[in-house]
Design an enzyme around this catalytic site. Sequence first.
Site, PDB file in Angstrom:
ATOM      1  N   ARG A 105       9.207   6.156  17.223  1.00  0.00           N
ATOM      2  CA  ARG A 105       8.936   4.870  16.571  1.00  0.00           C
ATOM      3  C   ARG A 105       8.540   3.876  17.658  1.00  0.00           C
ATOM      4  O   ARG A 105       7.382   3.604  17.862  1.00  0.00           O
ATOM      5  CB  ARG A 105      10.175   4.421  15.787  1.00  0.00           C
ATOM      6  CG  ARG A 105       9.898   3.331  14.804  1.00  0.00           C
ATOM      7  CD  ARG A 105      11.069   3.002  13.921  1.00  0.00           C
ATOM      8  NE  ARG A 105      12.192   2.395  14.633  1.00  0.00           N
ATOM      9  CZ  ARG A 105      13.192   1.749  14.054  1.00  0.00           C
ATOM     10  NH1 ARG A 105      13.226   1.641  12.731  1.00  0.00           N
ATOM     11  NH2 ARG A 105      14.180   1.235  14.760  1.00  0.00           N
TER      12      ARG A 105
ATOM     13  N   MET B 129       9.529  -9.943 -14.188  1.00  0.00           N
ATOM     14  CA  MET B 129       9.371 -10.650 -12.920  1.00  0.00           C
ATOM     15  C   MET B 129      10.504 -11.645 -12.668  1.00  0.00           C
ATOM     16  O   MET B 129      11.077 -11.704 -11.580  1.00  0.00           O
ATOM     17  CB  MET B 129       8.030 -11.381 -12.890  1.00  0.00           C
ATOM     18  CG  MET B 129       7.745 -12.030 -11.543  1.00  0.00           C
ATOM     19  SD  MET B 129       6.184 -12.913 -11.510  1.00  0.00           S
ATOM     20  CE  MET B 129       5.014 -11.575 -11.669  1.00  0.00           C
TER      21      MET B 129
ATOM     22  N   LYS C  47      18.184  -9.211  12.673  1.00  0.00           N
ATOM     23  CA  LYS C  47      16.748  -9.217  12.379  1.00  0.00           C
ATOM     24  C   LYS C  47      16.541  -9.455  10.880  1.00  0.00           C
ATOM     25  O   LYS C  47      17.475  -9.299  10.083  1.00  0.00           O
ATOM     26  CB  LYS C  47      16.127  -7.895  12.813  1.00  0.00           C
ATOM     27  CG  LYS C  47      16.680  -6.673  12.090  1.00  0.00           C
ATOM     28  CD  LYS C  47      16.276  -5.375  12.761  1.00  0.00           C
ATOM     29  CE  LYS C  47      16.836  -4.173  12.001  1.00  0.00           C
ATOM     30  NZ  LYS C  47      16.622  -2.917  12.715  1.00  0.00           N
TER      31      LYS C  47
ATOM     32  N   TYR D  51       9.386  -5.410 -21.929  1.00  0.00           N
ATOM     33  CA  TYR D  51       8.073  -4.768 -21.764  1.00  0.00           C
ATOM     34  C   TYR D  51       8.153  -3.273 -22.028  1.00  0.00           C
ATOM     35  O   TYR D  51       9.091  -2.601 -21.595  1.00  0.00           O
ATOM     36  CB  TYR D  51       7.572  -4.968 -20.340  1.00  0.00           C
ATOM     37  CG  TYR D  51       7.058  -6.355 -20.045  1.00  0.00           C
ATOM     38  CD1 TYR D  51       6.000  -6.902 -20.763  1.00  0.00           C
ATOM     39  CD2 TYR D  51       7.631  -7.105 -19.022  1.00  0.00           C
ATOM     40  CE1 TYR D  51       5.529  -8.176 -20.480  1.00  0.00           C
ATOM     41  CE2 TYR D  51       7.170  -8.379 -18.722  1.00  0.00           C
ATOM     42  CZ  TYR D  51       6.114  -8.913 -19.457  1.00  0.00           C
ATOM     43  OH  TYR D  51       5.654 -10.167 -19.175  1.00  0.00           O
TER      44      TYR D  51
END
Length: 369
Positions: free
Chosen positions: A138, A303, A40, A258
């Site tokens: 679930r 990023m 999956k 940053y």
Amino acid sequence: MSPGEGAARPRLTVDLRAVVANWRALRRIAAPAEVAAVVKADAYGLGASRVAAALARAGCRTFFVARVGEGVELRARLPRARILVLDGLAAGGAETCAAEDLTPVLNQPFEIGRWAGQARGVGRRLPAALHVDTGMCRLGLSVGEARRQAADLPPEVEPVLVMSHLACAEEPDHPLNGAQLGRLAGLADLLPGVPRSLANSSGIFLGDPYRHELCRPGVALYGVNPTPGRPNPMRPVVRLEAPVLQVHEVDAPGSVGYGATFAARPGMRIATVAVGYADGFPRAAGAWTGLGGAAPVAGRVSMDLTGLDVTGLPPGAVRPGRMVELLAGPDAVDRFAATAGTIGYEILTRLGRRFERVYLDHEDEAAPA
Ligand SMILES: *Cc1c(COP(=O)(O)O)cnc(C)c1O
């Protein structure tokens, strides 16, 4: 020219030989149970088509996907494999499943009705797995629903598997494991002769009673440790590299990245590499060390870019255009995940998209003389 040709990109190397070796190792442990492969989410980000093809060549016959669409893609690659769809038919897709010979895992009574209707429509019996919820809340029929549905199963639906899923398999001492096993055992008289399946990767290591007729490993195939806290029995599968774009020889006190969270001192060398959180390299991995432990991440992950403190490496070892290794070797994915406060599953499924994927495969090697 294809887009970006000639420019190095972050690269994910997937060792399909190791995936096959891991599947074989699980099969030895689980024998005589059949060992399927859970592919999956694009085989946990590693490429379902290549992974499944390699496993099918090695003899794997049963594959699990989550979504109908994933099943359709896999069917195009593997015309003869048995493909089961874990999400079932609640979101639709019965027609597609029947047309593409996908076996839905039916989780609720109305899905059984839907599949029976589809079978009547196509004029033949259709196979299905029944999923019983033994304690995870679930997906799956409750134990009571399973009893009622099995007693009254429409003749058009051919049950080929009764399965359940463990909530705490990676914690061998968790009492829920035994409780779930017991609830499945309590359904022994339900659909006699139909194979059972409970174990995911970690479940296989809980011992023989958990293995039944079919095991459903995913993450262990991809090298993540199914026995956390104990040595990893699986072979590493992935290696992550990214190109260096720039190297700073720090000549005055300053900071990196940053938020100025990392103090750059004169004499340091900081390499900026082309990988960031948009590539699936998590911002929370700021305490990771690349290059086999020699180059700590310096400052915040951006990023598309990450700083590495390469002061400890010989000058010239890290230059613009060179690829550097961010993740490789035994347990790297597990340790990286721990650093980032997550699990190997999440790391792998996020890495897939923006990386160039390179596969190591027996098929690509020269045939031995
Ligand atoms: C994802 C999944 C698996 C595989 O789990 P791993 O922990 O990756 O081995 C097996 N069964 C079900 C129902 C799943 O959702």
